[in-house]
Design a protein around this motif. Sequence first.
Motif, short mmCIF file in Angstrom:
data_model
loop_
_atom_site.label_atom_id
_atom_site.label_comp_id
_atom_site.label_asym_id
_atom_site.label_seq_id
_atom_site.Cartn_x
_atom_site.Cartn_y
_atom_site.Cartn_z
N PRO A 109 42.20 42.40 31.78
CA PRO A 109 41.97 41.47 32.89
C PRO A 109 43.19 41.38 33.81
CG PRO A 109 42.44 40.24 30.91
CD PRO A 109 42.43 41.70 30.53
N GLN A 110 42.93 40.96 35.03
CA GLN A 110 43.98 40.69 36.02
C GLN A 110 44.88 41.90 36.30
OE1 GLN A 110 44.07 37.80 37.89
NE2 GLN A 110 42.08 37.64 36.91
N ALA A 111 44.29 43.09 36.27
CA ALA A 111 45.02 44.30 36.64
C ALA A 111 44.60 44.68 38.06
CB ALA A 111 44.70 45.44 35.69
N GLN A 112 45.56 45.00 38.89
CA GLN A 112 45.24 45.44 40.24
C GLN A 112 44.96 46.94 40.20
OE1 GLN A 112 48.28 45.37 43.31
NE2 GLN A 112 46.74 44.75 44.80
N VAL A 113 43.83 47.32 40.79
CA VAL A 113 43.42 48.72 40.89
C VAL A 113 43.55 49.09 42.36
CG1 VAL A 113 41.53 50.35 40.54
CG2 VAL A 113 41.79 48.38 39.00
N VAL A 114 44.37 50.10 42.67
CA VAL A 114 44.58 50.52 44.05
C VAL A 114 44.26 51.99 44.18
CG1 VAL A 114 46.21 50.71 45.96
CG2 VAL A 114 46.42 48.81 44.36
N PHE A 115 43.29 52.33 45.03
CA PHE A 115 42.98 53.71 45.40
C PHE A 115 43.64 53.93 46.75
CE2 PHE A 115 40.10 53.40 42.06
CZ PHE A 115 39.21 54.47 41.95
N TYR A 116 44.45 54.99 46.88
CA TYR A 116 45.12 55.27 48.15
C TYR A 116 45.27 56.77 48.36
CZ TYR A 116 49.37 56.19 45.47
OH TYR A 116 50.28 56.71 44.60
N GLN A 117 45.40 57.15 49.61
CA GLN A 117 45.66 58.54 49.97
C GLN A 117 47.09 58.61 50.49
OE1 GLN A 117 42.37 59.24 52.66
NE2 GLN A 117 41.14 60.07 51.01
N PRO A 118 47.97 59.33 49.78
CA PRO A 118 49.36 59.42 50.23
C PRO A 118 49.45 59.88 51.68
CG PRO A 118 49.12 60.37 48.05
CD PRO A 118 47.73 60.08 48.56
N GLY A 119 50.25 59.18 52.44
CA GLY A 119 50.41 59.50 53.85
C GLY A 119 49.35 58.88 54.74
N GLY A 120 48.31 58.32 54.14
CA GLY A 120 47.27 57.65 54.93
C GLY A 120 47.71 56.24 55.25
N GLY A 121 47.07 55.65 56.22
CA GLY A 121 47.39 54.28 56.59
C GLY A 121 46.61 53.30 55.73
N PRO A 122 46.69 52.01 56.10
CA PRO A 122 45.98 50.97 55.33
C PRO A 122 44.47 51.21 55.26
CG PRO A 122 47.32 49.99 57.09
CD PRO A 122 47.45 51.47 57.19
N GLU A 123 43.94 51.93 56.24
CA GLU A 123 42.50 52.18 56.24
C GLU A 123 42.08 53.13 55.12
OE1 GLU A 123 44.43 55.23 58.83
OE2 GLU A 123 44.61 53.07 58.69
N THR A 124 43.04 53.76 54.44
CA THR A 124 42.71 54.65 53.32
C THR A 124 43.06 54.00 51.98
OG1 THR A 124 44.86 55.78 53.34
CG2 THR A 124 43.12 56.70 54.73
N ASN A 125 43.28 52.69 51.98
CA ASN A 125 43.58 51.96 50.75
C ASN A 125 42.40 51.06 50.39
OD1 ASN A 125 46.22 52.98 50.60
ND2 ASN A 125 47.00 51.37 51.91
N PHE A 126 42.02 51.12 49.11
CA PHE A 126 40.93 50.31 48.60
C PHE A 126 41.40 49.68 47.30
CE2 PHE A 126 39.37 53.74 51.15
CZ PHE A 126 38.52 53.10 52.03
N THR A 127 41.05 48.41 47.07
CA THR A 127 41.64 47.71 45.94
C THR A 127 40.72 46.62 45.39
OG1 THR A 127 43.65 46.55 45.21
CG2 THR A 127 42.81 46.00 47.40
N ASP A 128 41.05 46.17 44.20
CA ASP A 128 40.43 45.00 43.60
C ASP A 128 41.28 44.59 42.39
OD1 ASP A 128 38.63 42.90 43.31
OD2 ASP A 128 37.18 44.06 42.16
N VAL A 129 40.99 43.42 41.85
CA VAL A 129 41.65 42.91 40.65
C VAL A 129 40.57 42.80 39.58
CG1 VAL A 129 42.88 40.97 39.64
CG2 VAL A 129 43.34 41.65 42.00
N THR A 130 40.88 43.30 38.38
CA THR A 130 39.88 43.27 37.32
C THR A 130 39.59 41.83 36.87
OG1 THR A 130 41.58 43.58 35.62
CG2 THR A 130 40.47 45.56 36.45
N ASP A 131 38.33 41.63 36.48
CA ASP A 131 37.94 40.32 35.96
C ASP A 131 38.24 40.25 34.45
OD1 ASP A 131 35.90 41.74 34.66
OD2 ASP A 131 34.31 41.00 35.98
N ASP A 132 37.73 39.23 33.78
CA ASP A 132 38.01 39.06 32.35
C ASP A 132 37.45 40.19 31.48
OD1 ASP A 132 39.42 36.76 32.83
OD2 ASP A 132 37.73 35.42 32.38
N GLN A 133 36.45 40.92 32.00
CA GLN A 133 35.88 42.04 31.27
C GLN A 133 36.50 43.37 31.71
OE1 GLN A 133 33.60 39.34 32.09
NE2 GLN A 133 34.20 38.86 30.00
N GLY A 134 37.56 43.30 32.53
CA GLY A 134 38.22 44.51 33.01
C GLY A 134 37.49 45.22 34.13
N ARG A 135 36.46 44.61 34.68
CA ARG A 135 35.64 45.24 35.73
C ARG A 135 36.26 45.04 37.11
NH1 ARG A 135 30.52 42.45 33.27
NH2 ARG A 135 31.58 40.80 34.34
#
Length: 135
Positions: free
Chosen positions: A41-67
């Motif tokens: 739980p409470q892990a930040q998941v960040v998908f990013y493309q190196p060299g890309g701007g903020p528009e290529t970053n996607f994220t979320d924080v896992t819930d209590d079930q790790g989702r």
Amino acid sequence: MSAKRDLLVAVACAVLTVGCGSSEGLVPVEGVVTLDGAPLPQAQVVFYQPGGGPETNFTDVTDDQGRFTLSPLRSDTPGAKPGKYQVTLRTGFAGPELLETDPIPKELVPPSQQEFEYEVPAGGDAAVEFKIKSK
């Protein structure tokens, strides 16, 4: 009057493009993060493309079930754009009381298990799994 109307139409189009453009082409990306088989739980998941701007970053924080369900960095609209990404997992970003575990402690989890590569398929993926094992 025609110039004024043309200006208003141009401004309206620009506002609509900026407001809606960020969700174009997004596909659903959902998954789970586990540590030694247990939800993380409470892990930040960040998908990013190196060299890309903020528009290529996607994220979320896992819930209590790790989702998690990815969203663009600057939007609550769920989804990510198809393509290849670097993925970073970290904890301890939520407040000062957790800073000592940011990123996931090297003593517990090797850094090589905190960075991944992932390709988001054109149709999205609702079964992404990041399985971390402690030392």
